[in-house]
Motif scaffolding. Structure first.
Motif, PDB file in Angstrom:
ATOM      1  N   SER A   1      -9.660  -9.990  -4.049  1.00 30.49           N
ATOM      2  CA  SER A   1      -8.264 -10.205  -3.692  1.00 30.49           C
ATOM      3  C   SER A   1      -7.842  -9.305  -2.544  1.00 30.49           C
ATOM      4  CB  SER A   1      -7.374  -9.942  -4.906  1.00 30.49           C
ATOM      5  OG  SER A   1      -7.528  -8.608  -5.341  1.00 30.49           O
ATOM      6  N   PRO A   2      -6.716  -9.628  -1.905  1.00 28.03           N
ATOM      7  CA  PRO A   2      -6.227  -8.794  -0.806  1.00 28.03           C
ATOM      8  C   PRO A   2      -5.852  -7.408  -1.314  1.00 28.03           C
ATOM      9  CG  PRO A   2      -5.042 -10.876  -0.943  1.00 28.03           C
ATOM     10  CD  PRO A   2      -5.833 -10.745  -2.191  1.00 28.03           C
ATOM     11  N   VAL A   3      -6.137  -6.406  -0.528  1.00 33.12           N
ATOM     12  CA  VAL A   3      -5.745  -5.045  -0.877  1.00 33.12           C
ATOM     13  C   VAL A   3      -5.160  -4.367   0.346  1.00 33.12           C
ATOM     14  CG1 VAL A   3      -7.434  -4.748  -2.723  1.00 33.12           C
ATOM     15  CG2 VAL A   3      -8.068  -4.177  -0.387  1.00 33.12           C
TER      16      VAL A   3
ATOM     17  N   MET B   1       2.869  10.627  -8.404  1.00 37.74           N
ATOM     18  CA  MET B   1       2.456   9.759  -7.294  1.00 37.74           C
ATOM     19  C   MET B   1       3.481   9.865  -6.168  1.00 37.74           C
ATOM     20  SD  MET B   1       1.840   5.607  -7.248  1.00 37.74           S
ATOM     21  CE  MET B   1       0.541   5.680  -8.474  1.00 37.74           C
ATOM     22  N   SER B   2       2.997  10.042  -4.933  1.00 38.62           N
ATOM     23  CA  SER B   2       3.902  10.155  -3.800  1.00 38.62           C
ATOM     24  C   SER B   2       4.582   8.817  -3.535  1.00 38.62           C
ATOM     25  CB  SER B   2       3.139  10.597  -2.555  1.00 38.62           C
ATOM     26  OG  SER B   2       2.270   9.561  -2.122  1.00 38.62           O
ATOM     27  N   GLU B   3       5.689   8.881  -2.792  1.00 43.05           N
ATOM     28  CA  GLU B   3       6.418   7.652  -2.465  1.00 43.05           C
ATOM     29  C   GLU B   3       5.536   6.691  -1.672  1.00 43.05           C
ATOM     30  OE1 GLU B   3      10.360   6.255   0.075  1.00 43.05           O
ATOM     31  OE2 GLU B   3      10.122   8.346  -0.525  1.00 43.05           O
ATOM     32  N   GLU B   4       4.723   7.247  -0.752  1.00 38.64           N
ATOM     33  CA  GLU B   4       3.853   6.400   0.062  1.00 38.64           C
ATOM     34  C   GLU B   4       2.808   5.702  -0.799  1.00 38.64           C
ATOM     35  OE1 GLU B   4       0.482   7.434   3.247  1.00 38.64           O
ATOM     36  OE2 GLU B   4       2.503   7.899   3.947  1.00 38.64           O
ATOM     37  N   LYS B   5       2.194   6.445  -1.727  1.00 40.34           N
ATOM     38  CA  LYS B   5       1.183   5.838  -2.592  1.00 40.34           C
ATOM     39  C   LYS B   5       1.805   4.812  -3.532  1.00 40.34           C
ATOM     40  CE  LYS B   5      -2.216   9.580  -2.547  1.00 40.34           C
ATOM     41  NZ  LYS B   5      -2.958  10.578  -3.367  1.00 40.34           N
ATOM     42  N   ALA B   6       3.016   5.095  -3.989  1.00 37.38           N
ATOM     43  CA  ALA B   6       3.693   4.135  -4.857  1.00 37.38           C
ATOM     44  C   ALA B   6       3.977   2.836  -4.106  1.00 37.38           C
ATOM     45  CB  ALA B   6       4.990   4.738  -5.392  1.00 37.38           C
ATOM     46  N   ALA B   7       4.374   2.964  -2.829  1.00 35.78           N
ATOM     47  CA  ALA B   7       4.631   1.769  -2.018  1.00 35.78           C
ATOM     48  C   ALA B   7       3.343   0.991  -1.797  1.00 35.78           C
ATOM     49  CB  ALA B   7       5.256   2.171  -0.683  1.00 35.78           C
ATOM     50  N   ASP B   8       2.239   1.712  -1.537  1.00 32.34           N
ATOM     51  CA  ASP B   8       0.941   1.050  -1.392  1.00 32.34           C
ATOM     52  C   ASP B   8       0.581   0.285  -2.668  1.00 32.34           C
ATOM     53  OD1 ASP B   8       0.428   1.825   1.182  1.00 32.34           O
ATOM     54  OD2 ASP B   8      -0.900   3.482   0.657  1.00 32.34           O
ATOM     55  N   ALA B   9       0.818   0.923  -3.814  1.00 27.68           N
ATOM     56  CA  ALA B   9       0.469   0.298  -5.089  1.00 27.68           C
ATOM     57  C   ALA B   9       1.292  -0.962  -5.326  1.00 27.68           C
ATOM     58  CB  ALA B   9       0.677   1.294  -6.229  1.00 27.68           C
ATOM     59  N   ARG B  10       2.599  -0.895  -5.038  1.00 29.94           N
ATOM     60  CA  ARG B  10       3.454  -2.073  -5.235  1.00 29.94           C
ATOM     61  C   ARG B  10       3.024  -3.218  -4.328  1.00 29.94           C
ATOM     62  NH1 ARG B  10       7.537   1.940  -5.494  1.00 29.94           N
ATOM     63  NH2 ARG B  10       8.014   1.630  -3.282  1.00 29.94           N
ATOM     64  N   LEU B  11       2.747  -2.884  -3.073  1.00 37.33           N
ATOM     65  CA  LEU B  11       2.363  -3.924  -2.129  1.00 37.33           C
ATOM     66  C   LEU B  11       1.001  -4.510  -2.491  1.00 37.33           C
ATOM     67  CD1 LEU B  11       3.066  -5.503   0.383  1.00 37.33           C
ATOM     68  CD2 LEU B  11       2.138  -3.645   1.768  1.00 37.33           C
ATOM     69  N   GLY B  12       0.066  -3.644  -2.869  1.00 33.64           N
ATOM     70  CA  GLY B  12      -1.251  -4.129  -3.260  1.00 33.64           C
ATOM     71  C   GLY B  12      -1.186  -5.044  -4.470  1.00 33.64           C
ATOM     72  N   GLU B  13      -0.375  -4.674  -5.450  1.00 35.37           N
ATOM     73  CA  GLU B  13      -0.239  -5.498  -6.649  1.00 35.37           C
ATOM     74  C   GLU B  13       0.388  -6.850  -6.317  1.00 35.37           C
ATOM     75  OE1 GLU B  13      -0.457  -6.843 -10.493  1.00 35.37           O
ATOM     76  OE2 GLU B  13      -1.459  -5.152  -9.511  1.00 35.37           O
ATOM     77  N   ALA B  14       1.391  -6.847  -5.442  1.00 35.25           N
ATOM     78  CA  ALA B  14       2.034  -8.108  -5.061  1.00 35.25           C
ATOM     79  C   ALA B  14       1.055  -9.021  -4.329  1.00 35.25           C
ATOM     80  CB  ALA B  14       3.257  -7.824  -4.189  1.00 35.25           C
ATOM     81  N   LEU B  15       0.213  -8.448  -3.472  1.00 33.39           N
ATOM     82  CA  LEU B  15      -0.791  -9.244  -2.774  1.00 33.39           C
ATOM     83  C   LEU B  15      -1.823  -9.810  -3.748  1.00 33.39           C
ATOM     84  CD1 LEU B  15      -1.346  -7.027   0.381  1.00 33.39           C
ATOM     85  CD2 LEU B  15      -0.602  -9.412   0.400  1.00 33.39           C
ATOM     86  N   ARG B  16      -2.236  -8.995  -4.710  1.00 40.17           N
ATOM     87  CA  ARG B  16      -3.212  -9.476  -5.692  1.00 40.17           C
ATOM     88  C   ARG B  16      -2.627 -10.600  -6.543  1.00 40.17           C
ATOM     89  NH1 ARG B  16      -4.571  -4.002  -5.375  1.00 40.17           N
ATOM     90  NH2 ARG B  16      -3.095  -3.387  -6.992  1.00 40.17           N
ATOM     91  N   GLU B  17      -1.347 -10.484  -6.883  1.00 36.50           N
ATOM     92  CA  GLU B  17      -0.702 -11.541  -7.665  1.00 36.50           C
ATOM     93  C   GLU B  17      -0.614 -12.840  -6.867  1.00 36.50           C
ATOM     94  OE1 GLU B  17       3.044 -10.096  -8.990  1.00 36.50           O
ATOM     95  OE2 GLU B  17       2.184  -8.736 -10.484  1.00 36.50           O
ATOM     96  N   LEU B  18      -0.361 -12.714  -5.573  1.00 43.50           N
ATOM     97  CA  LEU B  18      -0.288 -13.914  -4.741  1.00 43.50           C
ATOM     98  C   LEU B  18      -1.656 -14.588  -4.651  1.00 43.50           C
ATOM     99  CD1 LEU B  18       1.196 -15.840  -2.903  1.00 43.50           C
ATOM    100  CD2 LEU B  18       0.950 -14.186  -1.032  1.00 43.50           C
ATOM    101  N   TRP B  19      -2.702 -13.792  -4.451  1.00 43.31           N
ATOM    102  CA  TRP B  19      -4.045 -14.377  -4.397  1.00 43.31           C
ATOM    103  C   TRP B  19      -4.419 -14.999  -5.744  1.00 43.31           C
ATOM    104  CZ3 TRP B  19      -7.107 -16.063  -0.805  1.00 43.31           C
ATOM    105  CH2 TRP B  19      -8.452 -16.314  -1.091  1.00 43.31           C
ATOM    106  N   ALA B  20      -4.038 -14.342  -6.833  1.00 42.28           N
ATOM    107  CA  ALA B  20      -4.322 -14.893  -8.163  1.00 42.28           C
ATOM    108  C   ALA B  20      -3.613 -16.232  -8.356  1.00 42.28           C
ATOM    109  CB  ALA B  20      -3.892 -13.902  -9.245  1.00 42.28           C
ATOM    110  N   ALA B  21      -2.385 -16.340  -7.854  1.00 45.71           N
ATOM    111  CA  ALA B  21      -1.653 -17.606  -7.968  1.00 45.71           C
ATOM    112  C   ALA B  21      -2.344 -18.708  -7.173  1.00 45.71           C
ATOM    113  CB  ALA B  21      -0.215 -17.417  -7.477  1.00 45.71           C
TER     114      ALA B  21
END
Length: 205
Positions: A33-35, A1-21
């Protein structure tokens, strides 16, 4: 996975966790949820999946707490929609007492826009802030989102404006302006309620 895609994945997961909370506290909200998605993500924006993204501003530019405010703002609109209530008018710009009630129930502090003050507009109950109790309630997912933002690639540099103009920008847009216009203190943006200036967004408060 490229660095850019990894950053997208981390940010997307953090946003989904916030919406879940948020949904833990308010289970009637939809599961969508936000993506992070495409070019908008590169400029600090976010999309809300199958939700309606009403906001032209890019709260991710302002950090995790600003993003929490934007998501709670959206949640207030979604609550009104679910109940069949009209919480805005003037093509969604004016926020009425119904919106205020739902936003406060979600933990936001809501103040009325004051057109008589510098930078004020006519958006009704649309000035939203995050009380300490609400910030504490979502402290863990907000902290995780802030960490993801720290590793997210910076937006690409904009093309310089034509000679004779200067670039001015706020939270949601970039314009070119004559130097004399920029020197007068900036142009007020009614969408994000900040001034566009050559040094970046300036709060109207």
């Amino acid at each position: 996975m490229s660095e850019e895609k990894a950053a997208d994945a981390r940010l997307g997961e953090a946003l989904r966790e916030l919406w879940a909370a948020i949904r833990v506290q308010h289970p009637d909200l939809p599961e969508a949820s936000p993506v992070v998605a495409g070019p908008k993500a590169r400029t600090g924006g976010f999309l809300l999946g199958s939700l309606t993204a009403r906001h032209r501003e890019n709260p991710l530019r302002e950090g995790a707490e600003a993003t929490l405010v934007a998501l709670l703002h959206e949640a207030a609109h979604l609550t009104a929609e679910r109940l069949g209530e009209q919480d805005t008018s003037n093509r969604g710009h004016f926020h009425n007492q119904i919106f205020r009630r739902h936003a406060e129930s979600l933990g936001l502090a809501v103040a009325e826009d004051d057109p008589t003050k510098r930078g004020g507009g006519r958006r009704g109950w649309a000035r939203l802030t995050l009380p300490p109790a609400t910030a504490q309630r979502y402290a863990t997912p907000v902290r995780d989102l802030e960490a993801a933002l720290q590793t997210y690639p910076a937006p690409a540099q904009d093309t310089p404006p034509p000679r004779g103009y200067v670039k001015i920008w706020c939270q949601c847009r970039t314009l070119r302006a004559a130097p004399s216009e920029a020197a007068r203190g900036g142009v007020f943006c009614t969408h994000c309620e900040h001034y566009l200036t050559a040094d970046g967004p300036v709060s109207a408060d």
